[in-house]
Design a protein around this motif. Sequence first.
Motif, PDB file in Angstrom:
ATOM      1  N   HIS A  50       0.862  -1.186   0.000  1.00  0.00           N
ATOM      2  CA  HIS A  50       0.000   0.000   0.000  1.00  0.00           C
ATOM      3  C   HIS A  50       0.892   1.227   0.000  1.00  0.00           C
ATOM      4  N   ASP A  51       0.496   2.244  -0.747  1.00  0.00           N
ATOM      5  CA  ASP A  51       1.287   3.466  -0.861  1.00  0.00           C
ATOM      6  C   ASP A  51       1.358   4.176   0.484  1.00  0.00           C
ATOM      7  N   PRO A  52       2.541   4.279   1.102  1.00  0.00           N
ATOM      8  CA  PRO A  52       2.653   4.914   2.418  1.00  0.00           C
ATOM      9  C   PRO A  52       2.470   6.423   2.393  1.00  0.00           C
ATOM     10  N   SER A  53       2.319   7.006   1.204  1.00  0.00           N
ATOM     11  CA  SER A  53       2.059   8.441   1.131  1.00  0.00           C
ATOM     12  C   SER A  53       0.564   8.739   1.067  1.00  0.00           C
ATOM     13  N   ALA A  54      -0.271   7.689   1.074  1.00  0.00           N
ATOM     14  CA  ALA A  54      -1.717   7.867   0.935  1.00  0.00           C
ATOM     15  C   ALA A  54      -2.370   8.077   2.302  1.00  0.00           C
ATOM     16  N   PHE A  55      -2.990   9.235   2.487  1.00  0.00           N
ATOM     17  CA  PHE A  55      -3.772   9.536   3.680  1.00  0.00           C
ATOM     18  C   PHE A  55      -5.183   9.028   3.407  1.00  0.00           C
ATOM     19  N   ALA A 233       6.013   3.302  12.252  1.00  0.00           N
ATOM     20  CA  ALA A 233       6.657   4.618  12.184  1.00  0.00           C
ATOM     21  C   ALA A 233       6.029   5.474  11.091  1.00  0.00           C
ATOM     22  N   ASN A 234       5.689   6.710  11.438  1.00  0.00           N
ATOM     23  CA  ASN A 234       5.156   7.699  10.496  1.00  0.00           C
ATOM     24  C   ASN A 234       3.801   7.319   9.908  1.00  0.00           C
ATOM     25  N   THR A 235       3.063   6.436  10.593  1.00  0.00           N
ATOM     26  CA  THR A 235       1.729   6.081  10.128  1.00  0.00           C
ATOM     27  C   THR A 235       0.672   6.774  10.986  1.00  0.00           C
ATOM     28  N   ASP A 236      -0.562   6.709  10.508  1.00  0.00           N
ATOM     29  CA  ASP A 236      -1.697   7.263  11.235  1.00  0.00           C
ATOM     30  C   ASP A 236      -2.689   6.123  11.490  1.00  0.00           C
ATOM     31  N   VAL A 237      -3.951   6.469  11.720  1.00  0.00           N
ATOM     32  CA  VAL A 237      -4.925   5.505  12.212  1.00  0.00           C
ATOM     33  C   VAL A 237      -5.415   4.539  11.141  1.00  0.00           C
ATOM     34  N   LEU A 238      -5.931   3.408  11.609  1.00  0.00           N
ATOM     35  CA  LEU A 238      -6.656   2.479  10.759  1.00  0.00           C
ATOM     36  C   LEU A 238      -7.788   3.213  10.053  1.00  0.00           C
ATOM     37  N   ASN A 239      -7.888   3.051   8.739  1.00  0.00           N
ATOM     38  CA  ASN A 239      -8.999   3.662   7.995  1.00  0.00           C
ATOM     39  C   ASN A 239      -8.964   3.143   6.569  1.00  0.00           C
ATOM     40  N   GLY A 240     -10.051   2.574   6.139  1.00  0.00           N
ATOM     41  CA  GLY A 240     -10.134   2.040   4.784  1.00  0.00           C
ATOM     42  C   GLY A 240     -10.578   0.598   4.799  1.00  0.00           C
ATOM     43  N   ILE A 241     -11.792   0.335   4.281  1.00  0.00           N
ATOM     44  CA  ILE A 241     -12.321  -1.022   4.239  1.00  0.00           C
ATOM     45  C   ILE A 241     -13.090  -1.202   2.941  1.00  0.00           C
ATOM     46  N   ALA A 242     -12.758  -2.267   2.218  1.00  0.00           N
ATOM     47  CA  ALA A 242     -13.396  -2.551   0.936  1.00  0.00           C
ATOM     48  C   ALA A 242     -13.753  -4.023   0.872  1.00  0.00           C
ATOM     49  N   ALA A 243     -15.012  -4.335   0.633  1.00  0.00           N
ATOM     50  CA  ALA A 243     -15.440  -5.719   0.471  1.00  0.00           C
ATOM     51  C   ALA A 243     -14.931  -6.264  -0.858  1.00  0.00           C
ATOM     52  N   THR A 247     -17.384 -12.732  -2.052  1.00  0.00           N
ATOM     53  CA  THR A 247     -16.703 -13.456  -0.985  1.00  0.00           C
ATOM     54  C   THR A 247     -17.110 -12.863   0.355  1.00  0.00           C
ATOM     55  N   ASP A 248     -16.600 -13.474   1.426  1.00  0.00           N
ATOM     56  CA  ASP A 248     -16.780 -12.893   2.760  1.00  0.00           C
ATOM     57  C   ASP A 248     -15.506 -12.190   3.223  1.00  0.00           C
ATOM     58  N   GLU A 249     -14.689 -11.763   2.278  1.00  0.00           N
ATOM     59  CA  GLU A 249     -13.399 -11.163   2.576  1.00  0.00           C
ATOM     60  C   GLU A 249     -13.414  -9.652   2.335  1.00  0.00           C
ATOM     61  N   PHE A 250     -12.439  -8.979   2.977  1.00  0.00           N
ATOM     62  CA  PHE A 250     -12.317  -7.524   2.876  1.00  0.00           C
ATOM     63  C   PHE A 250     -10.849  -7.148   2.701  1.00  0.00           C
ATOM     64  N   LEU A 251     -10.614  -5.984   2.117  1.00  0.00           N
ATOM     65  CA  LEU A 251      -9.311  -5.330   2.137  1.00  0.00           C
ATOM     66  C   LEU A 251      -9.376  -4.210   3.157  1.00  0.00           C
ATOM     67  N   VAL A 252      -8.378  -4.130   4.029  1.00  0.00           N
ATOM     68  CA  VAL A 252      -8.338  -3.068   5.035  1.00  0.00           C
ATOM     69  C   VAL A 252      -6.937  -2.471   5.081  1.00  0.00           C
ATOM     70  N   THR A 253      -6.876  -1.186   5.398  1.00  0.00           N
ATOM     71  CA  THR A 253      -5.588  -0.499   5.516  1.00  0.00           C
ATOM     72  C   THR A 253      -5.771   0.705   6.434  1.00  0.00           C
ATOM     73  N   GLY A 254      -4.805   1.624   6.397  1.00  0.00           N
ATOM     74  CA  GLY A 254      -4.864   2.813   7.233  1.00  0.00           C
ATOM     75  C   GLY A 254      -4.162   3.978   6.574  1.00  0.00           C
TER      76      GLY A 254
END
Length: 270
Positions: A50-55, A233-243, A247-254
């Motif tokens: 995941h792109d670490p520059s993405a807020f 390091a240099n990250t922020d909060v959990l945020n981002g959820i896509a079904a 399936t019963d699966e999700f993609l999650v990031t922050g």
Amino acid sequence: MSRSTGVSVVLLAALLAGCGAGRTGGGSDHSGGPGAPDRLRAEVLQVLPHDPSAFTQGLELVDGTLYEGTGLEGHSTLREVDPATGAVRRQTALPRDLFGEGITAVGPTIWQLTWQEGVAIQRDRGTLAELRRVSYPGEGWGLCHDTAAGRLVMSDGTDRLTFRDPQTFEPAGEVRVSAGGTAVSKINELECAHGAVFANIWQTDTVVRIDPGSGRVTARIDLAGLLPPADRANTDVLNGIAAIPGTDEFLVTGKYWPKMFRVRFVPAPT
């Protein structure tokens, strides 16, 4: 998390391309019942770049393409992302005075919220070009498309979910979110899936599953520890959820996370 399998990128790409098969449940066999919400956790199936520059403010997977909305004034974008590699295929910047928030796809278009500017932007999904703007009162946080009910669901950082017409963006009702009779606020990024609304709770490692008819929280999902301390390091909060459709699966990031996770929500240990 306790489990992370080495599923190949090729397998994920095939899974995203074949969205017509698989289970369609929300990851739990529990109904939620009239009492306390189910307690779930994230079973990690795959770790992805995941792109670490993405807020990250909004995340949605459509036809094998991941769309990501990012925030901050002067840095907000809408992106088309390869879900297997995290590579940005194309992106468009918002005007510097707009703070991008949640996104959702409606057919060939995408709606993108702004935080305090009271503006929703409708875009062409194929080109990401702006088609028009509409206004709304208050703040914009999260957004998802409840296709079964034919409506959008929008959060504003309170305990309220507002229903909106997917074409005009006009309000069409609202519901207050609660768990055990107590209001649940700071509702942030949303995903409509499996007849429910899954919502990040801002500044926490918790996602809740909400019954959009009653506003009742039917599950609390603990994602604490998903991102290892070495990557914090240099990250922020959990945020981002896509079904992941079909399936019963999700993609999650922050926000600013260097990783994205393919997960399934399963019962937590008692």
